[in-house]
Design an enzyme around this catalytic site. Structure first.
Site, PDB file in Angstrom:
ATOM      1  N   CYS A   1      -4.079   0.544  -2.492  1.00 53.02           N
ATOM      2  CA  CYS A   1      -3.955  -0.689  -1.718  1.00 53.02           C
ATOM      3  C   CYS A   1      -2.850  -1.577  -2.282  1.00 53.02           C
ATOM      4  O   CYS A   1      -2.486  -1.481  -3.461  1.00 53.02           O
ATOM      5  CB  CYS A   1      -5.265  -1.467  -1.750  1.00 53.02           C
TER       6      CYS A   1
ATOM      7  N   CYS B   1     -10.830  -3.575  -4.067  1.00 50.25           N
ATOM      8  CA  CYS B   1      -9.823  -4.560  -4.457  1.00 50.25           C
ATOM      9  C   CYS B   1     -10.461  -5.893  -4.843  1.00 50.25           C
ATOM     10  O   CYS B   1      -9.947  -6.605  -5.697  1.00 50.25           O
ATOM     11  CB  CYS B   1      -8.797  -4.753  -3.344  1.00 50.25           C
TER      12      CYS B   1
ATOM     13  N   ASN C   1       0.833  -1.201   0.000  1.00 49.44           N
ATOM     14  CA  ASN C   1       0.000   0.000   0.000  1.00 49.44           C
ATOM     15  C   ASN C   1       0.870   1.254   0.000  1.00 49.44           C
ATOM     16  O   ASN C   1       1.949   1.287   0.610  1.00 49.44           O
ATOM     17  CB  ASN C   1      -1.031  -0.002   1.137  1.00 49.44           C
TER      18      ASN C   1
ATOM     19  N   CYS D   1     -10.379  -4.899   0.536  1.00 47.25           N
ATOM     20  CA  CYS D   1     -11.497  -3.950   0.542  1.00 47.25           C
ATOM     21  C   CYS D   1     -12.391  -4.219  -0.671  1.00 47.25           C
ATOM     22  O   CYS D   1     -12.031  -4.963  -1.586  1.00 47.25           O
ATOM     23  CB  CYS D   1     -10.970  -2.509   0.533  1.00 47.25           C
TER      24      CYS D   1
ATOM     25  N   GLU E   1      -3.044  -4.713  -3.018  1.00 48.57           N
ATOM     26  CA  GLU E   1      -3.558  -5.561  -4.102  1.00 48.57           C
ATOM     27  C   GLU E   1      -3.531  -4.803  -5.431  1.00 48.57           C
ATOM     28  O   GLU E   1      -3.177  -5.364  -6.475  1.00 48.57           O
ATOM     29  CB  GLU E   1      -4.997  -6.000  -3.812  1.00 48.57           C
TER      30      GLU E   1
ATOM     31  N   GLU F   1       0.293   5.247   0.612  1.00 46.85           N
ATOM     32  CA  GLU F   1      -0.663   6.260   1.052  1.00 46.85           C
ATOM     33  C   GLU F   1      -0.283   7.649   0.548  1.00 46.85           C
ATOM     34  O   GLU F   1       0.806   7.853  -0.008  1.00 46.85           O
ATOM     35  CB  GLU F   1      -0.762   6.210   2.583  1.00 46.85           C
TER      36      GLU F   1
END
Ligand code: THU
Length: 139
Positions: free
Chosen positions: A55, A91, A44, A88, A57, A46
């Site tokens: 993310c 994803c 991830n 999430c 993924e 940010e």
């Protein structure tokens, strides 16, 4: 554990260390195997504008597509969470774009917990290209 999950788990564990998480401090690592057998990794990343973060993924999927592959056959995600972290919603849809419903997904914690599921279990009833069958190309 699915046969090739150990290799994905170690790749996801390794790349998790590179996660850029100054806001959540929650590192996630993801690894997936393309149909060719190659392993792609993502963490991830940010951003101070929070919604711009990506993310783990999504990063692994982007690496696979950038390398010229569009089919994934196994996935592993790891984080330091009490329970194995489920991808999430966004994803799950991204994984479903490139992997069949029966593709195995291993969700892991750094403490050693494992949950084995599939893309289909994570996103039942998913929207797919088949649902657009009646749409005319000219519209
Ligand atoms: N995150 C992932 O990278 N993958 C998941 O499956 C769940 C959440 C990240 C996004 C954000 O950087 C942090 O975890 C907290 O939500």
């Amino acid at each position: 554990m699915p046969p090739d999950a150990a290799q994905l788990l170690s790749a996801a564990t390794e790349v998790r260390e590179n996660a850029y998480v100054p806001y959540s401090h929650f590192k996630v690592g993801a690894a997936l195997r393309g149909a060719s057998g190659t392993v792609y990794r993502g963490c991830n990343v940010e951003n101070v504008a929070y919604p711009e973060g990506t993310c783990a993924e999504a990063g692994a999927i982007a690496a696979m597509v950038a390398a010229g592959e569009t089919e994934l056959v196994a996935v592993c995600v790891i984080a330091d969470s009490p329970d194995p972290v489920p991808p999430c919603g966004g994803c799950r849809q991204k994984l479903a774009e490139f992997g069949r419903a029966e593709v195995p997904v291993t969700l892991a914690t750094t403490a050693g917990r494992r949950l084995h599921t599939t893309i289909g279990e994570l996103l039942p009833g998913s929207f797919s290209v088949a649902h657009m069958a009646h749409a005319a190309r000219s519209e």
